[in-house]
Design an enzyme around this catalytic site. Structure first.
Site, PDB file in Angstrom:
ATOM      1  N   GLY A   1      54.131  -8.553   5.257  1.00 20.25           N
ATOM      2  CA  GLY A   1      54.110  -9.819   5.995  1.00 20.25           C
ATOM      3  C   GLY A   1      53.986 -11.060   5.125  1.00 20.25           C
ATOM      4  O   GLY A   1      54.783 -11.988   5.240  1.00 20.25           O
TER       5      GLY A   1
ATOM      6  N   ARG B   1      63.030  -8.464  12.877  1.00 26.43           N
ATOM      7  CA  ARG B   1      63.131  -7.052  13.261  1.00 26.43           C
ATOM      8  C   ARG B   1      64.144  -6.832  14.387  1.00 26.43           C
ATOM      9  O   ARG B   1      64.803  -5.798  14.425  1.00 26.43           O
ATOM     10  CB  ARG B   1      61.765  -6.517  13.670  1.00 26.43           C
ATOM     11  CG  ARG B   1      60.895  -6.217  12.462  1.00 26.43           C
ATOM     12  CD  ARG B   1      59.563  -5.692  12.895  1.00 26.43           C
ATOM     13  NE  ARG B   1      58.826  -5.132  11.774  1.00 26.43           N
ATOM     14  CZ  ARG B   1      57.544  -4.785  11.846  1.00 26.43           C
ATOM     15  NH1 ARG B   1      56.886  -4.947  12.977  1.00 26.43           N
ATOM     16  NH2 ARG B   1      56.950  -4.274  10.798  1.00 26.43           N
TER      17      ARG B   1
ATOM     18  N   GLY C   1      53.155  -1.757   6.799  1.00 29.99           N
ATOM     19  CA  GLY C   1      52.438  -0.522   6.453  1.00 29.99           C
ATOM     20  C   GLY C   1      53.384   0.580   5.985  1.00 29.99           C
ATOM     21  O   GLY C   1      53.075   1.311   5.041  1.00 29.99           O
TER      22      GLY C   1
ATOM     23  N   LYS D   1      42.847  -7.494  -1.555  1.00 25.64           N
ATOM     24  CA  LYS D   1      41.938  -6.433  -1.939  1.00 25.64           C
ATOM     25  C   LYS D   1      42.561  -5.294  -2.713  1.00 25.64           C
ATOM     26  O   LYS D   1      43.609  -4.769  -2.337  1.00 25.64           O
ATOM     27  CB  LYS D   1      41.314  -5.841  -0.678  1.00 25.64           C
ATOM     28  CG  LYS D   1      40.391  -6.798   0.028  1.00 25.64           C
ATOM     29  CD  LYS D   1      39.821  -6.131   1.246  1.00 25.64           C
ATOM     30  CE  LYS D   1      38.738  -6.996   1.876  1.00 25.64           C
ATOM     31  NZ  LYS D   1      38.288  -6.388   3.126  1.00 25.64           N
TER      32      LYS D   1
HETATM   33  C1  3PG Z   1      54.046  -3.102  12.104  1.00 29.35           C
HETATM   34  O1  3PG Z   1      53.969  -4.180  12.713  1.00 29.35           O
HETATM   35  O2  3PG Z   1      53.687  -2.963  10.926  1.00 29.35           O
HETATM   36  C2  3PG Z   1      54.704  -1.947  12.784  1.00 29.35           C
HETATM   37  O3  3PG Z   1      55.403  -2.358  13.922  1.00 29.35           O
HETATM   38  C3  3PG Z   1      53.706  -0.874  13.093  1.00 29.35           C
HETATM   39  O4  3PG Z   1      52.751  -1.346  13.976  1.00 29.35           O
HETATM   40  P1  3PG Z   1      51.328  -0.643  14.070  1.00 29.35           P
HETATM   41  O5  3PG Z   1      50.604  -0.953  12.794  1.00 29.35           O
HETATM   42  O6  3PG Z   1      50.667  -1.219  15.287  1.00 29.35           O
HETATM   43  O7  3PG Z   1      51.565   0.839  14.199  1.00 29.35           O
END
Ligand code: 3PG
Ligand code: MG
Length: 394
Positions: free
Chosen positions: A348, A37, A371, A195
């Site tokens: 991930g 990142r 996410g 899941k």
């Molecule tokens: C992540 O790691 O998916 C993003 O940086 C967002 O982080 P967060 O889920 O803590 O908002």
């Protein structure tokens, strides 16, 4: 999606505030263990520095309590890594919301963990206005945080003189839109992971769009249950069987399919030493756990992938962390790497599989979003992108 883009703006002599996603994994001692990142955030920063802007960069790190910067919350290690990548020192500034620091054209400062500021998570307007007052141009380059409506990702975009997408944000939007909105067919999606419940919306959204929906991991086990198979002690969500059935029905009604495994790799435990057996899906015993696709099923997936026009990949098909359950994911990774299709991957576990099987250079686009990537695939409007769209005209 229409947003202003950083590369179209004249930034010379301007104060530019870049919201990046520098939320990287760290070990217990705070060392950065994976810096994708940070590296992905360099092009926008470099562009601003090269073109004579005074650059402020901020990011969240973790999920800290607002109001203090604890030892685990500081961006100090990120400042060091950024400095190495930019070949210049990067000063870390704390307590920056009300200004009181200087940054000259051609210079960069890193503003301490923005999620430590009171009001960040609730998208507080007063905080957003203060931060907007620090800059001439607000750049959102934090695709990984685009699904959060927080003060640095959302509110500030309303009040800054100019609000635009950075280069990473632009590339993410372009790649994801290309895959989802104008895909070369057949469009194949691979959704793995534990899941169904966490990925139900994405499965349903994709079922309306894709030509083939490959499910893997615990998700595949729930689909096998729905198809009337015995899965022994495999990880699954029996309460999600109806939902899985619906997804298969949607696909069937469209003349498409969810290709379920015909053979599987089972063991009685998930461990590095577990003894793995390859069996037909009809031979799964009461104490077996399905931990990977078998070779026939993997070859079938590879064939589907080889004929795809576009591939969207989120999640492994087996417990690839252990060699005896890595075959399916490995074969899939290799098929994606060799395919002519435009491929896009995110999440991930997926990134870990890409690294493990050394195919990073052979995937069309690797998203920095976890996410955010999933919510984009779900067809949701990401608040940070919506905020930029609202500022497209001015
Ligand atoms: C992540 O790691 O998916 C993003 O940086 C967002 O982080 P967060 O889920 O803590 O908002
Ligand atoms: Mg995190």
């Amino acid at each position: 999606m229409q947003v202003k883009k950083l590369a179209d703006l004249d930034v010379r002599g301007k104060k530019v505030f870049i919201r990046a996603d520098l939320n990287v994994p760290q070990d217990d001692a705070g060392n950065i263990t994976e810096d994708t990142r940070i590296r992905a955030s360099i092009p926008s920063i470099q562009y601003c520095l090269d073109n004579g802007a005074a650059v402020m960069v901020t990011s969240h790190l973790g999920r800290p309590t607002e109001g203090t910067v604890g030892p685990d919350d500081t961006l100090a290690p990120v400042a060091v890594r950024l400095g190495q990548l930019l070949h210049k020192p990067v000063k870390l500034v704390s307590g920056w919301v009300d200004g009181g620091f200087t940054v000259e054209p051609g210079q960069i400062v890193l503003l301490e963990n923005c999620r430590c500021n009171k009001g960040e998570k609730k998208d507080n307007e007063e905080l957003a206005r203060k931060m907007a007052a620090l800059c001439d141009i607000y750049v959102n380059d934090a695709f990984g945080t685009a699904h959060r409506a927080e003060a640095t990702t959302h509110g500030i975009a309303r009040f800054a003189p100019v609000a635009c997408a950075g280069m990473l944000m632009g590339a993410e939007i372009d790649a994801l839109s290309k895959a989802l909105h104008e895909p070369k067919r057949p469009l194949v999606a691979i959704v793995g992971g534990a899941k169904v419940s966490t990925k139900l919306t994405i499965l349903k959204t994709l079922a309306d769009k894709v030509d083939q929906l490959i499910v893997g991991g615990g998700i595949a086990n729930t689909f096998l249950l729905a198809a009337g198979k015995r899965i022994g002690e495999s990880l699954a969500e029996p309460e999600m069987v109806r939902e899985a059935q619906q997804v298969m029905d949607i696909m069937k009604a469209r003349g498409a399919e969810v290709p379920l495994p015909v053979d599987v790799v089972v063991a009685d435990e998930v461990s590095a030493l577990a003894r793995a057996n390859r069996i037909s899906v009809d031979e799964v015993g009461p104490h077996d756990r399905i931990l990977d696709f078998g070779p026939k099923s993997s070859a079938r997936l590879a064939d589907i992938i080889a004929h795809a026009g576009t591939i969207v990949w989120n999640g492994p098909v087996g417990v690839f962390e252990h060699a005896q359950f890595a075959g399916g994911t490995k074969m899939m990774a290799s098929a994606i790497a060799h395919s002519e299709a435009f491929s896009i991957a995110g999440g991930g576990d997926t990134l870990a599989a890409i690294a493990k099987f050394h195919i990073a250079n052979d995937v069309g686009y690797i998203s920095t979003g976890g996410g955010a990537f999933l919510e984009f695939l779900e067809g949701k409007t990401l608040p940070a992108i919506a905020a930029l769209e609202a500022r497209f005209g001015g």
